[in-house]
Design a protein around this motif. Structure first.
Motif, PDB file in Angstrom:
ATOM      1  N   LEU A  65       0.764  -1.348   0.014  1.00 58.03           N
ATOM      2  CA  LEU A  65      -0.054  -0.064  -0.122  1.00 58.03           C
ATOM      3  C   LEU A  65       1.015   1.198  -0.002  1.00 58.03           C
ATOM      4  O   LEU A  65       0.441   2.242  -0.620  1.00 58.03           O
ATOM      5  N   LEU A  66       2.047   1.077   0.784  1.00 55.47           N
ATOM      6  CA  LEU A  66       2.835   2.464   0.419  1.00 55.47           C
ATOM      7  C   LEU A  66       3.744   2.611  -0.590  1.00 55.47           C
ATOM      8  O   LEU A  66       4.423   3.549  -0.867  1.00 55.47           O
ATOM      9  N   GLY A  67       3.676   1.563  -1.600  1.00 57.38           N
ATOM     10  CA  GLY A  67       4.126   1.757  -2.902  1.00 57.38           C
ATOM     11  C   GLY A  67       5.190   0.585  -3.470  1.00 57.38           C
ATOM     12  O   GLY A  67       5.564   0.850  -4.326  1.00 57.38           O
ATOM     13  N   GLY A  68       5.382  -0.434  -2.411  1.00 56.65           N
ATOM     14  CA  GLY A  68       6.254  -1.455  -3.039  1.00 56.65           C
ATOM     15  C   GLY A  68       5.360  -2.888  -3.564  1.00 56.65           C
ATOM     16  O   GLY A  68       5.867  -3.917  -3.475  1.00 56.65           O
ATOM     17  N   ALA A  69       4.283  -2.666  -4.196  1.00 55.82           N
ATOM     18  CA  ALA A  69       3.433  -3.606  -4.525  1.00 55.82           C
ATOM     19  C   ALA A  69       4.084  -4.433  -5.735  1.00 55.82           C
ATOM     20  O   ALA A  69       4.061  -5.656  -5.968  1.00 55.82           O
ATOM     21  N   ILE A  70       4.554  -3.529  -6.800  1.00 58.12           N
ATOM     22  CA  ILE A  70       5.188  -3.997  -7.801  1.00 58.12           C
ATOM     23  C   ILE A  70       6.391  -5.076  -7.314  1.00 58.12           C
ATOM     24  O   ILE A  70       6.531  -6.222  -7.907  1.00 58.12           O
ATOM     25  N   ALA A  96      -0.627  -2.359  -7.346  1.00 54.60           N
ATOM     26  CA  ALA A  96       0.482  -1.918  -8.243  1.00 54.60           C
ATOM     27  C   ALA A  96      -0.030  -0.943  -9.125  1.00 54.60           C
ATOM     28  O   ALA A  96       0.238   0.088  -9.445  1.00 54.60           O
ATOM     29  N   VAL A  97      -1.207  -1.399  -9.827  1.00 58.17           N
ATOM     30  CA  VAL A  97      -1.728  -0.403 -10.624  1.00 58.17           C
ATOM     31  C   VAL A  97      -2.190   1.026  -9.923  1.00 58.17           C
ATOM     32  O   VAL A  97      -1.979   2.149 -10.460  1.00 58.17           O
ATOM     33  N   ASN A  99      -0.641   2.381  -7.207  1.00 64.67           N
ATOM     34  CA  ASN A  99       0.634   2.875  -7.166  1.00 64.67           C
ATOM     35  C   ASN A  99       0.967   3.581  -8.357  1.00 64.67           C
ATOM     36  O   ASN A  99       1.386   4.745  -8.373  1.00 64.67           O
ATOM     37  N   ILE A 100       0.990   3.023  -9.469  1.00 72.68           N
ATOM     38  CA  ILE A 100       1.381   3.774 -10.699  1.00 72.68           C
ATOM     39  C   ILE A 100       0.643   4.656 -11.208  1.00 72.68           C
ATOM     40  O   ILE A 100       1.004   5.755 -11.596  1.00 72.68           O
ATOM     41  N   TYR A 101      -0.613   4.667 -10.899  1.00 74.76           N
ATOM     42  CA  TYR A 101      -1.530   5.804 -11.203  1.00 74.76           C
ATOM     43  C   TYR A 101      -1.134   6.986 -10.347  1.00 74.76           C
ATOM     44  O   TYR A 101      -1.308   7.835 -10.850  1.00 74.76           O
ATOM     45  N   LEU A 102      -1.123   6.778  -9.063  1.00 75.11           N
ATOM     46  CA  LEU A 102      -0.752   7.776  -8.182  1.00 75.11           C
ATOM     47  C   LEU A 102       0.553   8.515  -8.579  1.00 75.11           C
ATOM     48  O   LEU A 102       0.810   9.641  -8.549  1.00 75.11           O
ATOM     49  N   TRP A 103       1.729   7.704  -8.895  1.00 77.23           N
ATOM     50  CA  TRP A 103       2.992   8.261  -9.451  1.00 77.23           C
ATOM     51  C   TRP A 103       2.753   9.034 -10.526  1.00 77.23           C
ATOM     52  O   TRP A 103       3.351  10.179 -10.566  1.00 77.23           O
ATOM     53  N   VAL A 104       2.231   8.484 -11.546  1.00 76.83           N
ATOM     54  CA  VAL A 104       1.884   9.362 -13.012  1.00 76.83           C
ATOM     55  C   VAL A 104       1.151  10.690 -12.392  1.00 76.83           C
ATOM     56  O   VAL A 104       1.759  11.637 -12.939  1.00 76.83           O
ATOM     57  N   LEU A 105       0.183  10.587 -11.783  1.00 79.45           N
ATOM     58  CA  LEU A 105      -0.529  11.558 -11.297  1.00 79.45           C
ATOM     59  C   LEU A 105       0.326  12.717 -10.576  1.00 79.45           C
ATOM     60  O   LEU A 105       0.064  13.871 -10.809  1.00 79.45           O
ATOM     61  N   LEU A 106       1.019  12.337  -9.677  1.00 77.99           N
ATOM     62  CA  LEU A 106       1.974  13.145  -9.148  1.00 77.99           C
ATOM     63  C   LEU A 106       2.954  13.794 -10.046  1.00 77.99           C
ATOM     64  O   LEU A 106       3.142  14.971  -9.897  1.00 77.99           O
ATOM     65  N   PHE A 107       3.473  12.916 -10.835  1.00 77.85           N
ATOM     66  CA  PHE A 107       4.531  13.494 -11.675  1.00 77.85           C
ATOM     67  C   PHE A 107       3.831  14.644 -12.819  1.00 77.85           C
ATOM     68  O   PHE A 107       4.517  15.575 -13.188  1.00 77.85           O
ATOM     69  N   ARG A 108       2.772  14.235 -13.382  1.00 78.42           N
ATOM     70  CA  ARG A 108       2.247  15.084 -14.348  1.00 78.42           C
ATOM     71  C   ARG A 108       1.617  16.295 -13.748  1.00 78.42           C
ATOM     72  O   ARG A 108       1.482  17.502 -14.524  1.00 78.42           O
ATOM     73  N   SER A 109       1.030  16.231 -12.515  1.00 77.45           N
ATOM     74  CA  SER A 109       0.521  17.538 -11.784  1.00 77.45           C
ATOM     75  C   SER A 109       1.325  18.518 -11.584  1.00 77.45           C
ATOM     76  O   SER A 109       1.307  19.649 -11.465  1.00 77.45           O
ATOM     77  N   GLY A 110       2.657  18.042 -11.310  1.00 78.35           N
ATOM     78  CA  GLY A 110       3.670  18.799 -10.951  1.00 78.35           C
ATOM     79  C   GLY A 110       3.492  19.307  -9.428  1.00 78.35           C
ATOM     80  O   GLY A 110       4.154  20.285  -9.235  1.00 78.35           O
ATOM     81  N   PHE A 111       2.864  18.485  -8.729  1.00 80.83           N
ATOM     82  CA  PHE A 111       2.547  18.747  -7.431  1.00 80.83           C
ATOM     83  C   PHE A 111       1.659  20.139  -7.031  1.00 80.83           C
ATOM     84  O   PHE A 111       1.883  20.697  -6.018  1.00 80.83           O
ATOM     85  N   SER A 112       1.236  20.465  -8.187  1.00 80.82           N
ATOM     86  CA  SER A 112       0.218  21.692  -7.820  1.00 80.82           C
ATOM     87  C   SER A 112      -0.676  21.593  -6.693  1.00 80.82           C
ATOM     88  O   SER A 112      -1.167  22.584  -6.479  1.00 80.82           O
ATOM     89  N   PHE A 113      -1.202  20.387  -6.623  1.00 77.28           N
ATOM     90  CA  PHE A 113      -2.343  20.527  -5.733  1.00 77.28           C
ATOM     91  C   PHE A 113      -1.738  20.316  -4.187  1.00 77.28           C
ATOM     92  O   PHE A 113      -2.613  20.596  -3.235  1.00 77.28           O
ATOM     93  N   PHE A 114      -0.552  20.364  -3.899  1.00 82.24           N
ATOM     94  CA  PHE A 114       0.301  20.589  -2.512  1.00 82.24           C
ATOM     95  C   PHE A 114       0.323  21.989  -2.403  1.00 82.24           C
ATOM     96  O   PHE A 114       0.441  22.440  -1.380  1.00 82.24           O
ATOM     97  N   VAL A 115       0.315  23.054  -3.527  1.00 79.39           N
ATOM     98  CA  VAL A 115       0.808  24.250  -3.440  1.00 79.39           C
ATOM     99  C   VAL A 115      -0.601  24.948  -3.032  1.00 79.39           C
ATOM    100  O   VAL A 115      -1.690  25.001  -3.956  1.00 79.39           O
ATOM    101  N   VAL A 116      -0.814  25.777  -2.033  1.00 77.97           N
ATOM    102  CA  VAL A 116      -2.006  26.623  -1.746  1.00 77.97           C
ATOM    103  C   VAL A 116      -1.748  27.974  -2.433  1.00 77.97           C
ATOM    104  O   VAL A 116      -0.758  28.454  -1.997  1.00 77.97           O
ATOM    105  N   ARG A 117      -2.756  28.345  -3.477  1.00 80.68           N
ATOM    106  CA  ARG A 117      -2.413  29.705  -3.944  1.00 80.68           C
ATOM    107  C   ARG A 117      -3.516  30.633  -3.470  1.00 80.68           C
ATOM    108  O   ARG A 117      -4.619  30.699  -2.741  1.00 80.68           O
TER     109      ARG A 117
END
Length: 117
Positions: A65-70, A96-97, A99-117
């Protein structure tokens, strides 16, 4: 921004390295327990000793669950460890699926949902 990418990559590598070591150590413990059971006299062999299967399964599930499923799923086949457990054989590919989805989501979004504007 680059530091967030570096931290995410370091996290992914660390969790997967831990997953590899966890599966390897659990497999080695199981083999050692089998060797010890064979070495004991027949009187001790008649008394069954419980295996802590629930504890090892929960460790594997949390690590997946933490990211080591693969890594867990691949190592289960490489080390021939617990391939008959339905929970692990179904849950690890699903995690695993996810985890991969969340990793792609984080890399593509550029972590913009962590930044409060």
């Amino acid at each position: 921004m680059v530091i967030l990418y570096v931290l995410l990559v370091a996290y992914i590598l660390a969790v997967n390295f831990y997953a590899f070591l966890l599966v390897k150590s659990l497999r080695d413990q199981e083999k050692q327990a089998e060797l010890n059971a064979q070495a004991q006299p027949l009187v001790d062999a008649q008394t069954p000793q419980p295996k802590p299967a629930a504890k090892t399964t929960s460790k594997l599930c949390i690590t997946g669950l933490l990211g080591g499923a693969i890594t867990i799923y691949v190592c289960m086949f490489i080390f021939k460890y617990k391939r008959s457990e339905l929970l692990l054989m179904v849950l690890m590919p699903l995690l695993a699926v996810l985890n991969i989805y969340l990793w792609v989501l984080l890399f593509r979004s550029g972590f913009s949902f962590f930044v409060v504007r």
